[in-house]
Design a protein around this motif. Sequence first.
Motif, PDB file in Angstrom:
ATOM      1  N   THR A   1       0.817  -1.225   0.000  1.00  0.00           N
ATOM      2  CA  THR A   1       0.000   0.000   0.000  1.00  0.00           C
ATOM      3  C   THR A   1       0.848   1.271   0.000  1.00  0.00           C
ATOM      4  O   THR A   1       0.311   2.371  -0.101  1.00  0.00           O
ATOM      5  CB  THR A   1      -0.928   0.027   1.233  1.00  0.00           C
ATOM      6  N   GLU A   2       2.172   1.143   0.150  1.00  0.00           N
ATOM      7  CA  GLU A   2       3.062   2.299   0.122  1.00  0.00           C
ATOM      8  C   GLU A   2       4.159   2.077  -0.912  1.00  0.00           C
ATOM      9  O   GLU A   2       4.568   0.953  -1.173  1.00  0.00           O
ATOM     10  CB  GLU A   2       3.700   2.532   1.495  1.00  0.00           C
ATOM     11  N   ASP A   3       4.624   3.171  -1.491  1.00  0.00           N
ATOM     12  CA  ASP A   3       5.716   3.116  -2.456  1.00  0.00           C
ATOM     13  C   ASP A   3       6.952   3.744  -1.829  1.00  0.00           C
ATOM     14  O   ASP A   3       6.897   4.859  -1.311  1.00  0.00           O
ATOM     15  CB  ASP A   3       5.341   3.872  -3.735  1.00  0.00           C
ATOM     16  N   PHE A   4       8.065   3.033  -1.888  1.00  0.00           N
ATOM     17  CA  PHE A   4       9.313   3.564  -1.336  1.00  0.00           C
ATOM     18  C   PHE A   4      10.499   2.779  -1.872  1.00  0.00           C
ATOM     19  O   PHE A   4      10.351   1.669  -2.390  1.00  0.00           O
ATOM     20  CB  PHE A   4       9.317   3.515   0.206  1.00  0.00           C
ATOM     21  N   MET A   5      11.675   3.403  -1.762  1.00  0.00           N
ATOM     22  CA  MET A   5      12.933   2.712  -2.026  1.00  0.00           C
ATOM     23  C   MET A   5      13.613   2.460  -0.691  1.00  0.00           C
ATOM     24  O   MET A   5      13.345   3.147   0.300  1.00  0.00           O
ATOM     25  CB  MET A   5      13.825   3.554  -2.948  1.00  0.00           C
TER      26      MET A   5
ATOM     27  N   GLN B   1      13.249   4.015   4.647  1.00  0.00           N
ATOM     28  CA  GLN B   1      12.320   3.925   3.516  1.00  0.00           C
ATOM     29  C   GLN B   1      12.028   5.340   3.028  1.00  0.00           C
ATOM     30  O   GLN B   1      11.630   6.198   3.815  1.00  0.00           O
ATOM     31  CB  GLN B   1      11.028   3.228   3.934  1.00  0.00           C
ATOM     32  N   ALA B   2      12.248   5.586   1.754  1.00  0.00           N
ATOM     33  CA  ALA B   2      12.117   6.951   1.236  1.00  0.00           C
ATOM     34  C   ALA B   2      11.533   6.933  -0.173  1.00  0.00           C
ATOM     35  O   ALA B   2      11.687   5.961  -0.919  1.00  0.00           O
ATOM     36  CB  ALA B   2      13.470   7.643   1.222  1.00  0.00           C
ATOM     37  N   SER B   3      10.872   8.025  -0.549  1.00  0.00           N
ATOM     38  CA  SER B   3      10.355   8.181  -1.904  1.00  0.00           C
ATOM     39  C   SER B   3      11.288   9.048  -2.753  1.00  0.00           C
ATOM     40  O   SER B   3      11.228   9.014  -3.986  1.00  0.00           O
ATOM     41  CB  SER B   3       8.961   8.812  -1.869  1.00  0.00           C
TER      42      SER B   3
ATOM     43  N   VAL C   1      23.971  13.571  -5.973  1.00  0.00           N
ATOM     44  CA  VAL C   1      22.860  13.146  -6.824  1.00  0.00           C
ATOM     45  C   VAL C   1      21.521  13.288  -6.096  1.00  0.00           C
ATOM     46  O   VAL C   1      21.459  13.272  -4.864  1.00  0.00           O
ATOM     47  CB  VAL C   1      23.006  11.676  -7.285  1.00  0.00           C
ATOM     48  N   GLU C   2      20.472  13.420  -6.899  1.00  0.00           N
ATOM     49  CA  GLU C   2      19.101  13.338  -6.406  1.00  0.00           C
ATOM     50  C   GLU C   2      18.516  12.029  -6.938  1.00  0.00           C
ATOM     51  O   GLU C   2      18.583  11.770  -8.142  1.00  0.00           O
ATOM     52  CB  GLU C   2      18.275  14.516  -6.911  1.00  0.00           C
ATOM     53  N   VAL C   3      17.996  11.219  -6.035  1.00  0.00           N
ATOM     54  CA  VAL C   3      17.416   9.927  -6.427  1.00  0.00           C
ATOM     55  C   VAL C   3      15.918   9.974  -6.137  1.00  0.00           C
ATOM     56  O   VAL C   3      15.509  10.233  -5.003  1.00  0.00           O
ATOM     57  CB  VAL C   3      18.069   8.758  -5.662  1.00  0.00           C
ATOM     58  N   LYS C   4      15.140   9.726  -7.178  1.00  0.00           N
ATOM     59  CA  LYS C   4      13.684   9.797  -7.046  1.00  0.00           C
ATOM     60  C   LYS C   4      13.061   8.485  -7.481  1.00  0.00           C
ATOM     61  O   LYS C   4      13.434   7.922  -8.507  1.00  0.00           O
ATOM     62  CB  LYS C   4      13.150  10.950  -7.911  1.00  0.00           C
ATOM     63  N   LEU C   5      12.120   7.991  -6.694  1.00  0.00           N
ATOM     64  CA  LEU C   5      11.412   6.756  -7.039  1.00  0.00           C
ATOM     65  C   LEU C   5      10.281   7.053  -8.022  1.00  0.00           C
ATOM     66  O   LEU C   5       9.479   7.955  -7.808  1.00  0.00           O
ATOM     67  CB  LEU C   5      10.832   6.108  -5.774  1.00  0.00           C
TER      68      LEU C   5
END
Length: 347
Positions: free
Chosen positions: A252-256, A292-294, A320-324
């Motif tokens: 139910t959640e999205d994250f890296m 856990q991060a988006s 760097v910027e890392v985006k899911l």
Amino acid sequence: KARTLFEKNAAPILHLSGLDVTVVKTDYEGQAKKLLELMESTDLIIIAGGDGTVQEVITGLLRRADEATFSKIPIGFIPLGKTSTLSHTLYPESMNQVQHIINATLAILKGETVPLDVLQIKGEKEQPVFAMTGLRWGSYRDAAVKVSKYWYLGPLKAKAAHFFSTFKEWPQKHQAALMYLGPTERPPEEPEEKRSRPPFHVRLYRRLALYWSSPPKEIPQEETQDNWEELKISTIELSIATQNRQLDLTRTEDFMNICIEADTVGKGQFVSRGSQKMSDPQMCPEGSQCIQASKCILQLPEGTGGSFGIDNEEYEAMPVEVKLLPRKLRFFCDPRRREQMLHVAAQ
């Protein structure tokens, strides 16, 4: 070797399937990226190669001006490279490489797909790079890329590479500043069938209403400064990974997953753990800090050298910027693996 494996085991199945197949063989590194930036529309894309080829294809695809449309094209993956990480997610384990290639090709023809996350990794000047697995920065990655140099030691080559890397300054510390945003709630699945288009007068009324109404601009929640968490890190290795390796279709959640490993590792522990990480690079050992991060921003001190490993490809280390990008691409998957994912999630 990869070309021979494809032509003997995968190509005959694709041509016999009735598909109109165009095979493009790449001649140099980076060519797949350029081809995807120029490719005309197609019903599906099949990548035959390893992690590096996958990364080139999805980077070329997602850099396109029409990527919103093009990213909806389903993608097949035939594992031919030394590292083919996605194949562990998409297909069951096989007794040998030939059987694995045949299973992957047949899975593409069966038409079952699963949505996979993508990481967008952007430096200060460069165009973004896209990854299916993740980013690694640290001592284990640096040692792993040297393992092949010790080929003459056979099964001991991994231990040797990690052992000799401990002769450098010890303990090995990688320092940086990390800012990140927490997980985001997963939106409901979009309906398969398209709604019928409203009549012209309804569309005209909606456009006029939208034009004349001027709602105040809302600042997106993720951009508000209060939501960012910040911490200084000192680690032997940092990894930022998608959940594609352990895919959960019902989450139910999205994250890296961000794993910050302790920098207090002994030399013996480094050698033994390094060998384990050769088979499971995303392993987050006990004592590590897991986040856990988006979205996250990694700031490196000025003068930091070394390299990142992005989907097992080497890139110069830089801020760097890392985006899911959650569920960004759909990959063909063996129906048995999809059933297993749903069954495990249900349990």
